[in-house]
Design an enzyme around this catalytic site. Structure first.
Site, mmCIF file in Angstrom:
data_model
loop_
_atom_site.group_PDB
_atom_site.id
_atom_site.type_symbol
_atom_site.label_atom_id
_atom_site.label_comp_id
_atom_site.label_asym_id
_atom_site.label_seq_id
_atom_site.Cartn_x
_atom_site.Cartn_y
_atom_site.Cartn_z
ATOM 1 N N ASP A 170 26.144 53.568 51.677
ATOM 2 C CA ASP A 170 25.813 53.347 50.271
ATOM 3 C C ASP A 170 25.582 54.730 49.668
ATOM 4 O OD1 ASP A 170 24.359 50.745 48.536
ATOM 5 O OD2 ASP A 170 24.132 52.821 47.821
ATOM 6 N N THR A 227 35.108 41.012 48.504
ATOM 7 C CA THR A 227 34.472 39.913 47.764
ATOM 8 C C THR A 227 33.676 40.503 46.596
ATOM 9 O OG1 THR A 227 32.551 40.007 49.221
ATOM 10 C CG2 THR A 227 34.232 38.354 49.767
ATOM 11 N N ALA A 228 34.004 41.759 46.212
ATOM 12 C CA ALA A 228 33.216 42.416 45.154
ATOM 13 C C ALA A 228 33.934 42.272 43.810
ATOM 14 C CB ALA A 228 32.954 43.863 45.526
ATOM 15 N N ARG A 229 34.774 43.226 43.474
ATOM 16 C CA ARG A 229 35.559 43.123 42.250
ATOM 17 C C ARG A 229 36.989 43.553 42.536
ATOM 18 N NH1 ARG A 229 32.352 40.013 40.667
ATOM 19 N NH2 ARG A 229 30.831 40.277 38.999
ATOM 20 N N GLU A 258 42.937 39.688 38.000
ATOM 21 C CA GLU A 258 42.010 38.738 37.414
ATOM 22 C C GLU A 258 41.545 39.273 36.058
ATOM 23 O OE1 GLU A 258 39.283 38.285 40.616
ATOM 24 O OE2 GLU A 258 37.747 37.575 39.265
ATOM 25 N N HIS A 286 38.056 33.985 43.356
ATOM 26 C CA HIS A 286 36.724 34.453 42.949
ATOM 27 C C HIS A 286 35.683 33.316 43.069
ATOM 28 C CE1 HIS A 286 34.505 37.546 40.273
ATOM 29 N NE2 HIS A 286 33.635 36.819 40.946
ATOM 30 N N ILE A 287 35.633 32.769 44.285
ATOM 31 C CA ILE A 287 34.701 31.663 44.513
ATOM 32 C C ILE A 287 33.642 31.998 45.562
ATOM 33 C CG2 ILE A 287 36.169 29.736 43.777
ATOM 34 C CD1 ILE A 287 36.918 29.412 46.818
#
Ligand SMILES: NC(=O)C1=CN([C@@H]2O[C@H](COP(=O)(O)OP(=O)(O)OC[C@H]3O[C@@H](n4cnc5c(N)ncnc54)[C@H](OP(=O)(O)O)[C@@H]3O)[C@@H](O)[C@H]2O)C=CC1
Ligand SMILES: O=C(O)C(=O)CO
Length: 311
Positions: A170, A227-229, A258, A286-287
């Site tokens: 991070d 699974t972020a953007r 998207e 995006h679920i």
């Protein structure tokens, strides 16, 4: 009395709790951005997901706005600097969908490693291919998490029990090594990871985070989970890397194609056709953070946070 405008389909408990508190709740679920702007000065609070962009133009008209609440994690559709300058409090509730995202990421990678998409399809066609569908195990793999916030941590926690080595990078959070993940630098992660999972917010610096130069500086071929953007991955570079074998496979819950409303997709261009033709990709619309439980929890956490300040 506080007046709140709700402009997206959120769990009904939001309006129920606000009403119980004696707050007025109005809905504009279908109205255009212009129609919403024309009345926003009448409201103290705004609750939304991602249908419209809350930018400077919008906020200039929101003369009485005291808070914005998004039952969700990402806040890239809101001008946070404007809100800070103008004392508009912004609330999010990632505690509500972190479990869903973590489970979805685990589910997607298991599906990919075990060829489940293709195997399911073949069995339905009466095709019984076992050697071609021999899978790989998670056990013993090194999983590199990028972005160790709510989602990244929940994913690391969910991996406990799979016998994997979890490392995390991070850029802004440090000294977080715990029983679930070991903190390392990005350079080390690129050397060690067999599977890389993105849990970054969308920002200027995370657009096309995974691109040709990232991929080329990884020491070994890896699997990618996003699974972020969608915008964090350059899809053309990903597809090229899948062709050359530098990326072994990808799990994408979010797509670059998207639209910002998250409920539309920009359609079927050439990149999309390449993506859907690939056997090495598992896709979902995006679920990840969109379970029935998450819808309730996102609302519950959000309302509690808002009440802590305003009730
Ligand atoms: N697919 C889905 O359904 C869902 C997707 N999401 C996505 O997941 C994202 C992450 O959510 P959440 O965990 O709650 O967010 P958090 O802000 O809690 O965690 C993200 C972490 O990444 C750090 N970070 C920011 N930029 C970088 C960078 N360039 N390199 C490395 N680390 C960086 C952040 O630091 P700092 O805080 O200082 O910026 C933060 O520590 C959301 O923003 C959303 O886009 C979330 C829920 C559901
Ligand atoms: O919570 C978020 O930001 C999501 O993307 C859920 O759809």
């Amino acid at each position: 009395m506080m007046k709140v405008l709700i402009i997206d389909n959120v769990h009904p408990l939001v309006a129920e709790r606000f009403s119980k508190q004696g707050w007025q709740c109005d809905f504009m679920l279908k109205e255009s951005r212009e129609e919403i702007i024309s009345v926003i000065q009448n409201y103290d609070g705004l609750v939304l997901r991602s249908r419209i962009k809350i930018d400077e133009d919008f906020l200039n008209k929101a003369k009485n706005l005291k808070f914005i609440g998004r039952p969700g994690a990402g806040l890239e559709n809101i001008d946070l600097e404007y809100c800070e300058r103008n004392d508009i409090q912004v609330f999010r509730s990632p505690e509500g969908n972190r479990d869903a995202v973590a489970e979805h990421a685990v589910g997607m990678i298991l599906m990919l490693l075990n060829n489940l998409k293709r195997a399911d399809h073949e069995v339905r066609q009466g095709v019984w291919k076992r050697e071609e569908n021999r899978g790989y195990e998670l056990m013993g793999k090194t999983i590199g998490i990028i972005g160790y916030g709510f989602m990244g941590k929940a994913f690391a926690q969910r991996l406990k029990g799979f016998g994997v080595n979890v490392i995390a990078h991070d850029k802004y959070e440090h000294n977080f090594t715990d029983e679930f993940a070991r903190e390392i630098t990005l350079e080390e992660l690129k050397k060690e990871a067999d599977i890389i999972s993105l849990h970054l917010p969308q920002s200027e610096e995370t657009i096309h985070y995974i691109d040709r130069s990232f991929i080329e500086t990884c020491a070994k071929p890896f699997y990618l989970i996003n699974t972020a953007r969608g915008k964090s991955v350059n899809t053309t570079d990903l597809l090229d890397a899948l062709d050359t074998g530098k990326i072994l496979g990808a799990c994408l819950d979010v797509l670059e194609l998207e639209s910002s409303s998250f409920e539309k997709m920009e359609g079927s261009n050439e990149v999309f056709q390449r993506l859907v033709a690939s056997d090495k990709v598992v896709l979902s619309p995006h679920i990840a953070g969109w379970t029935h439980e998450a819808k309730y929890k996102l609302a519950d956490f959000l309302v509690k946070k808002i009440f802590k300040v305003f009730a």
